[in-house]
Design an enzyme around this catalytic site. Sequence first.
Site, short mmCIF file in Angstrom:
data_model
loop_
_atom_site.label_atom_id
_atom_site.label_comp_id
_atom_site.label_asym_id
_atom_site.label_seq_id
_atom_site.Cartn_x
_atom_site.Cartn_y
_atom_site.Cartn_z
N GLY A 36 17.08 -6.72 34.46
CA GLY A 36 18.10 -6.67 33.40
C GLY A 36 17.74 -7.53 32.20
O GLY A 36 17.99 -7.16 31.04
N GLU A 89 -0.21 4.22 9.84
CA GLU A 89 -1.68 4.27 9.63
C GLU A 89 -2.31 5.37 10.50
O GLU A 89 -3.39 5.20 11.05
CB GLU A 89 -2.33 2.90 9.85
CG GLU A 89 -1.88 1.90 8.79
CD GLU A 89 -2.66 0.62 8.79
OE1 GLU A 89 -3.89 0.66 8.98
OE2 GLU A 89 -2.03 -0.44 8.60
N GLN A 117 10.14 -3.80 32.70
CA GLN A 117 10.56 -3.41 34.06
C GLN A 117 10.57 -4.62 35.00
O GLN A 117 11.52 -4.83 35.75
CB GLN A 117 9.59 -2.34 34.58
CG GLN A 117 10.06 -1.65 35.83
CD GLN A 117 11.22 -0.70 35.58
OE1 GLN A 117 11.61 -0.44 34.45
NE2 GLN A 117 11.81 -0.21 36.65
N PHE A 128 0.88 -1.17 0.00
CA PHE A 128 0.00 0.00 0.00
C PHE A 128 0.91 1.21 0.00
O PHE A 128 1.60 1.48 1.00
CB PHE A 128 -0.83 -0.07 1.28
CG PHE A 128 -1.86 1.01 1.49
CD1 PHE A 128 -3.12 0.92 0.91
CD2 PHE A 128 -1.58 2.09 2.33
CE1 PHE A 128 -4.09 1.89 1.15
CE2 PHE A 128 -2.55 3.07 2.57
CZ PHE A 128 -3.80 2.96 1.98
N GLN A 143 3.18 -6.07 46.59
CA GLN A 143 1.96 -5.38 46.17
C GLN A 143 2.19 -4.37 45.05
O GLN A 143 1.30 -4.17 44.21
CB GLN A 143 1.30 -4.72 47.38
CG GLN A 143 0.61 -5.76 48.26
CD GLN A 143 -0.34 -5.14 49.25
OE1 GLN A 143 -0.19 -3.98 49.64
NE2 GLN A 143 -1.33 -5.90 49.67
N LEU A 202 1.19 4.95 -0.03
CA LEU A 202 0.53 6.25 0.16
C LEU A 202 1.56 7.32 0.55
O LEU A 202 1.55 8.42 -0.01
CB LEU A 202 -0.52 6.09 1.28
CG LEU A 202 -1.39 7.28 1.66
CD1 LEU A 202 -2.31 7.64 0.49
CD2 LEU A 202 -2.25 6.95 2.89
N THR A 203 2.44 6.99 1.49
CA THR A 203 3.31 7.99 2.11
C THR A 203 4.40 8.51 1.17
O THR A 203 4.99 7.74 0.41
CB THR A 203 3.96 7.38 3.37
OG1 THR A 203 2.93 6.94 4.25
CG2 THR A 203 4.86 8.39 4.09
N ILE A 218 7.44 2.36 2.54
CA ILE A 218 6.47 1.42 1.98
C ILE A 218 6.81 0.00 2.44
O ILE A 218 7.84 -0.57 2.03
CB ILE A 218 6.41 1.52 0.44
CG1 ILE A 218 6.16 2.98 0.02
CG2 ILE A 218 5.35 0.58 -0.13
CD1 ILE A 218 4.95 3.65 0.67
N GLU A 250 -1.50 11.29 17.48
CA GLU A 250 -2.03 12.66 17.48
C GLU A 250 -3.07 12.84 16.37
O GLU A 250 -4.07 13.54 16.54
CB GLU A 250 -0.89 13.67 17.29
CG GLU A 250 0.10 13.73 18.44
CD GLU A 250 1.13 12.61 18.42
OE1 GLU A 250 1.08 11.74 17.52
OE2 GLU A 250 2.00 12.60 19.31
C1 LIG Z 1 7.30 0.76 10.22
C2 LIG Z 1 6.51 1.64 9.31
C3 LIG Z 1 5.80 1.07 8.26
C4 LIG Z 1 5.09 1.89 7.38
N1 LIG Z 1 4.43 1.31 6.31
C5 LIG Z 1 3.78 2.12 5.42
C6 LIG Z 1 3.15 1.57 4.26
O1 LIG Z 1 3.14 0.34 4.06
N2 LIG Z 1 2.58 2.41 3.36
C7 LIG Z 1 2.57 3.76 3.55
O2 LIG Z 1 2.03 4.46 2.71
N3 LIG Z 1 3.15 4.33 4.65
C8 LIG Z 1 3.76 3.54 5.57
N4 LIG Z 1 4.37 4.09 6.68
C9 LIG Z 1 4.37 5.54 6.82
C10 LIG Z 1 3.52 6.05 7.97
O3 LIG Z 1 2.15 5.95 7.65
C11 LIG Z 1 3.97 7.48 8.30
O4 LIG Z 1 5.26 7.36 8.88
C12 LIG Z 1 3.02 8.17 9.24
O5 LIG Z 1 1.82 8.50 8.58
C13 LIG Z 1 3.65 9.46 9.78
O6 LIG Z 1 4.15 10.25 8.73
P1 LIG Z 1 5.63 10.85 8.84
O7 LIG Z 1 6.58 9.74 9.15
O8 LIG Z 1 5.86 11.65 7.61
O9 LIG Z 1 5.59 11.79 10.10
P2 LIG Z 1 5.01 13.28 10.13
O10 LIG Z 1 3.81 13.39 9.29
O11 LIG Z 1 6.16 14.20 9.89
O12 LIG Z 1 4.57 13.39 11.65
C14 LIG Z 1 5.55 13.39 12.69
C15 LIG Z 1 4.84 13.46 14.01
O13 LIG Z 1 4.13 14.68 14.12
C16 LIG Z 1 3.02 14.51 14.96
N5 LIG Z 1 1.82 14.94 14.27
C17 LIG Z 1 1.44 14.66 12.99
N6 LIG Z 1 0.25 15.23 12.72
C18 LIG Z 1 -0.13 15.90 13.83
C19 LIG Z 1 -1.26 16.67 14.17
N7 LIG Z 1 -2.26 16.88 13.30
N8 LIG Z 1 -1.30 17.23 15.40
C20 LIG Z 1 -0.31 17.01 16.29
N9 LIG Z 1 0.78 16.29 16.03
C21 LIG Z 1 0.87 15.72 14.82
C22 LIG Z 1 2.95 13.01 15.32
O14 LIG Z 1 3.57 12.79 16.56
C23 LIG Z 1 3.79 12.37 14.22
O15 LIG Z 1 4.36 11.14 14.59
C24 LIG Z 1 5.07 3.29 7.57
C25 LIG Z 1 5.78 3.85 8.65
C26 LIG Z 1 6.49 3.03 9.51
C27 LIG Z 1 7.25 3.68 10.65
#
Ligand SMILES: Cc1cc2nc3c(=O)[nH]c(=O)nc-3n(C[C@H](O)[C@H](O)[C@H](O)COP(=O)(O)OP(=O)(O)OC[C@H]3O[C@@H](n4cnc5c(N)ncnc54)[C@H](O)[C@@H]3O)c2cc1C
Length: 382
Positions: A341, A364, A337, A125, A279, A127-128, A159, A368
């Site tokens: 160790g 996904e 925790q 998928f 406890q 998207l990013t 991806i 936030e």
């Molecule tokens: C292991 C892994 C697998 C992934 N697999 C896929 C995949 O298969 N396909 C795909 O398309 N993408 C994938 N992604 C991408 C993932 O969806 C994005 O990393 C995610 O949407 C965050 O985008 P970014 O990394 O650009 O962080 P940014 O958009 O830069 O965001 C950084 C941080 O800003 C904060 N933030 C963001 N928006 C807001 C808001 N509105 N208000 C307050 N704080 C906010 C959050 O803390 C966020 O973590 C994957 C990511 C990882 C880490």
Amino acid sequence: MADTTFLSWPFFTDRHRALAEGIERWCATKLPVGRADVDAACRELVQQLGCDGWLNHTAPDPQQLSPLDVRTLCLIREILARHDGLADFAFAMQGLGAGPVSLFGSAEQRHWLRRSRSGQAIAAFALTEEQSGSDVANIAMTARRDGDAYILDGEKTWISNGGIADIYVVFARTGEASGAKGLSAFLVPGATAGLSVVERIEVIAPHPLARLRFDRVRVPGSAVVGAAGEGFKIAMATLDIFRATVGAAALGLARRALDEAGARARKRQLFGGPLADLQLVQGYIADMAVDIDAAALLVYRAAWAKDSGALRVTREASMAKLFATERAQAVIDKAVQLHGGDGVRRGHIVERLYREIRALRIYEGASEVQKVVIARQVLSGA
Ligand SMILES: Cc1cc2nc3c(=O)[nH]c(=O)nc-3n(C[C@H](O)[C@H](O)[C@H](O)COP(=O)(O)OP(=O)(O)OC[C@H]3O[C@@H](n4cnc5c(N)ncnc54)[C@H](O)[C@@H]3O)c2cc1C
């Protein structure tokens, strides 16, 4: 032994209970697979899950087109994750990657589902992009019309299954309108000319992950999934289903952490008795158990609502993902925790869980973003 009393909750039918027993048995006999080469491990997992029929639950039968059963997806993800995070990843990506085709694909495109369900084709998928992670509407990749075809140019990053996928659903800007309304989804075979891996991304819980370049990638007009201009809607509808399942995976990781912590607390002798007699330790165990049950209620509420015919379950799915992933992190931290160790010893199960849970709070839709979605829904009275 993990708590399975939740299976008697009214969210489930006997079919779900039988399925949970089946996948439990499968995990006990087939997992884990060797992880020395993570690409090979994922290929093997997809192939085995397909061969044994589990991937049939990730996409509808192209002939019958029955809807996806989200409770089934969540149960399988929870149980796989409790045994092995990589097996959960392999299963989940077949669903997410095929998701847009399952929901919006043409009859021709749905032929791919036969291959993703059998484990013959690995799905992804895409998207990013670098500047459009949380800000999905900011996608820069373009898809330019050229006669009956489209030409895709740009990059995708983060991806999952990037580099090993046979089929990608790729979101690109077709420009019917500005922002979110000008995106379309395309079905792009991994072997298409002009599509290449420019970087493999290494993460703390390894799985295949890559940055991809699309350099004048030509696809036919029939590769558009759904209608042109509906890419954003397609991506969000797909995530509406799969977000709750991310919560389910977090739940599986948390249940495993509680099992491990309980076993350790009973066995470890300190101050003249078992750790479990202290406890403060009992307080940890109680907090973990409450977090797990509350997460399970939210996850299976969201899944049940979707299966019961709710058109959109945006609020429920976001709540499930937010709460289950955030609380699983806290549960796993307590398990580390209580192991002292050993909890941070490389290769220990709770050390692995500690690494595996982290990304679920980011992908996904980061936590936030889920809060923004929930608040919007609440404020609009949805
Ligand atoms: C292991 C892994 C697998 C992934 N697999 C896929 C995949 O298969 N396909 C795909 O398309 N993408 C994938 N992604 C991408 C993932 O969806 C994005 O990393 C995610 O949407 C965050 O985008 P970014 O990394 O650009 O962080 P940014 O958009 O830069 O965001 C950084 C941080 O800003 C904060 N933030 C963001 N928006 C807001 C808001 N509105 N208000 C307050 N704080 C906010 C959050 O803390 C966020 O973590 C994957 C990511 C990882 C880490």
